[in-house]
Design an enzyme around this catalytic site. Structure first.
Site, PDB file in Angstrom:
ATOM      1  N   LYS A   1       0.846  -1.200   0.000  1.00  0.00           N
ATOM      2  CA  LYS A   1       0.000   0.000   0.000  1.00  0.00           C
ATOM      3  C   LYS A   1       0.878   1.245   0.000  1.00  0.00           C
ATOM      4  CE  LYS A   1      -3.886  -2.271   2.185  1.00  0.00           C
ATOM      5  NZ  LYS A   1      -4.481  -2.752   3.420  1.00  0.00           N
TER       6      LYS A   1
ATOM      7  N   GLN B   1      -4.860  -1.391   9.616  1.00  0.00           N
ATOM      8  CA  GLN B   1      -4.785  -2.743   9.042  1.00  0.00           C
ATOM      9  C   GLN B   1      -5.416  -3.766   9.999  1.00  0.00           C
ATOM     10  OE1 GLN B   1      -3.441  -3.504   5.862  1.00  0.00           O
ATOM     11  NE2 GLN B   1      -4.341  -5.508   6.278  1.00  0.00           N
TER      12      GLN B   1
ATOM     13  N   ASP C   1     -11.422   3.031   3.913  1.00  0.00           N
ATOM     14  CA  ASP C   1     -11.792   1.610   3.827  1.00  0.00           C
ATOM     15  C   ASP C   1     -13.317   1.434   3.805  1.00  0.00           C
ATOM     16  OD1 ASP C   1      -9.910  -0.349   3.543  1.00  0.00           O
ATOM     17  OD2 ASP C   1      -9.427  -0.517   5.685  1.00  0.00           O
TER      18      ASP C   1
END
Ligand code: NAP
Length: 298
Positions: A55, A99, A122
Site C-alpha cells: 500500500k 490494518q 476503507d
C-alpha cells in the site's frame, strides 16, 4: 462450449492507478500539497506487513504521501485510539487505514468508530455503511467497489440483471449487494444457510463469490454466458510437493467453459483492492480540501 473472456483485473487496476496518479498531480497543483494516506499496523503479522508495504509503495508511486505507523503487538488500545485521533486532526492526512486484524486485546469496532468517517477510506465506519445503504456520498469498501468497476467495464449498464452474491460479510458480501442494488440489479444474497445454492446461482446473470472456500462454485452452477466475479483468495497445496498456490472460490476450469466472462485468481479482483484504496484516498483529499472532482472520471 466456448471459453469465457478473462476479466483482467491486473490491467484494469494499472489503468486506475494511472488515472489516480494524473488526478493526484492536478490535486497537488491546486491544493499546494500532496494527498496523504496514513496506514497503521499493529503487530508483526507477515501477511499484514506485506499488504502495508505494498500500500505504501503504490501510494507513493501515484504521487501521494504515505504515512506508515507501526506499533508493537502489545500496544494498549488507548494508545492506538490516541494515534487515530491525532491522524483525524492532521490536515496532511486525507485517508486513514488501520490494518485488520488487530491483536485480540483490541476492540476493532471501537477503533474503526474512532476514525473520522470523512477519512475512512476503507468504508468500514458505520456512518459510511449507513451512507452506502441510503445512497449518500461516502466511502465504499475497496474490494466490492473494485468488483463493480470490473462489472461495469465489462457489461456497461447492469440495470435489470439478476445478481447472486455468495457471502454476507461486512467487508465484501453486504456492501457488494448494496452496490449492485444501486446499479438496479435484482440481488440475491446467499450464505451458508442458503437452500440449494447451485440452483440459486444458476439463475444469475452476475455471480459474485466471496466465501473463502476453495473452488466451491462449479461450472454446472453457472448460467451459460453469465459474468463471474471470484473474490476468494485461498491458499491450497500445489501439485509440486511442498508448494502452495492461490485459488478462488470458483472452480475456474469448469466455470470458464460456461461463463461469458470470469475473473482469474490471481490477477482478477485481488489487484483492484489497493488501486481502489488509492482512488478513495484521492476522493477524500478533494472532499477534505473542498476541491471539486468528477469522481466518476477516475
Ligand atoms: P467471511 O467474512 O468469512 O465470509 C464468508 C461468507 O461466506 C459468509 O457470509 C458465510 O456465510 C459464507 N459461506 C461460508 N460457507 C458457505 C457455503 N458453504 N455456502 C455458501 N456460503 C458460505 O469472508 P470475507 O471476508 O467476505 O472473504 C471472502 C473471501 O474473499 C475470502 O477468500 C477472502 O480471502 C477473500 N477476500 C479477498 C479480497 C481481495 O481480493 N482483495 C478482499 C477481501 C476478502 P455465513 O454468513 O452464513 O457464515
Amino acid at each position: 462450449m466456448s471459453e469465457a473472456a478473462i476479466i483482467d483485473g491486473k490491467a484494469f487496476a494499472e489503468g486506475l492507478r494511472g488515472r489516480v496518479a494524473e488526478f493526484a498531480s492536478q490535486f497537488e497543483a491546486r491544493a499546494g500539497r500532496k494527498a496523504g494516506l496514513a496506514v497503521v499496523l499493529v503487530g508483526e503479522d507477515p501477511a499484514s506487513q506485506v499488504y502495508v508495504r505494498n500500500k505504501g509503495k503504490q501510494t507513493v508511486a501515484c504521487g501521494m504521501n504515505s504515512f506508515e505507523h507501526k506499533l508493537a503487538a502489545d500496544t494498549g488500545e488507548a494508545d492506538l485510539l490516541a494515534l487515530v485521533e491525532k491522524l483525524n486532526a492532521d490536515p496532511a492526512v486525507d485517508g486513514i487505514l488501520v490494518q485488520l486484524p488487530l491483536p485480540s486485546h483490541m476492540n476493532e469496532q471501537k477503533v474503526i468508530a474512532t476514525i473520522n468517517p470523512d477519512k475512512d477510506v476503507d468504508g468500514f465506519h458505520v456512518v459510511n455503511v449507513g451512507r452506502l445503504a441510503t445512497g449518500l456520498p461516502g466511502f465504499v469498501p475497496c474490494t466490492p467497489l473494485g468488483c463493480v468497476m470490473l462489472l461495469k467495464d465489462r457489461l456497461g449498464s447492469l440495470s435489470g440483471l439478476d445478481a447472486v452474491v455468495i457471502g454476507r460479510s461486512n467487508i465484501v458480501g453486504k456492501p457488494m449487494a448494496q452496490l449492485l442494488t444501486a446499479e438496479s440489479c435484482t440481488v440475491t444474497v446467499a450464505h451458508s444457510r442458503t437452500k440449494d445454492l447451485p440452483e440459486v446461482v444458476r439463475r444469475a446473470d452476475i455471480v459474485v463469490a466471496a466465501v473463502g472456500r476453495p473452488e466451491m462454485v462449479k461450472g454446472d452452477w453457472i448460467k451459460p454466458g453469465a459474468t463471474v466475479i471470484d473474490v476468494g483468495i485461498n491458499r491450497v497445496p500445489a501439485a509440486e510437493e511442498g508448494k502452495t498456490k492461490l485459488v478462488g472460490d470458483v472452480d475456474f476450469v469448469s466455470a470458464s467453459q460456461v461463463a461469458g466472462a470470469i475473473t482469474p485468481v490471481p490477477g482478477g479482483v485481488g489487484p483492484m483492492t489497493i488501486a481502489v484504496l488509492l482512488r478513495n484516498t484521492l476522493v477524500a483529499a478533494h472532499r477534505n480540501a473542498g476541491i471539486v472532482l468528477d469522481e466518476n472520471a477516475i
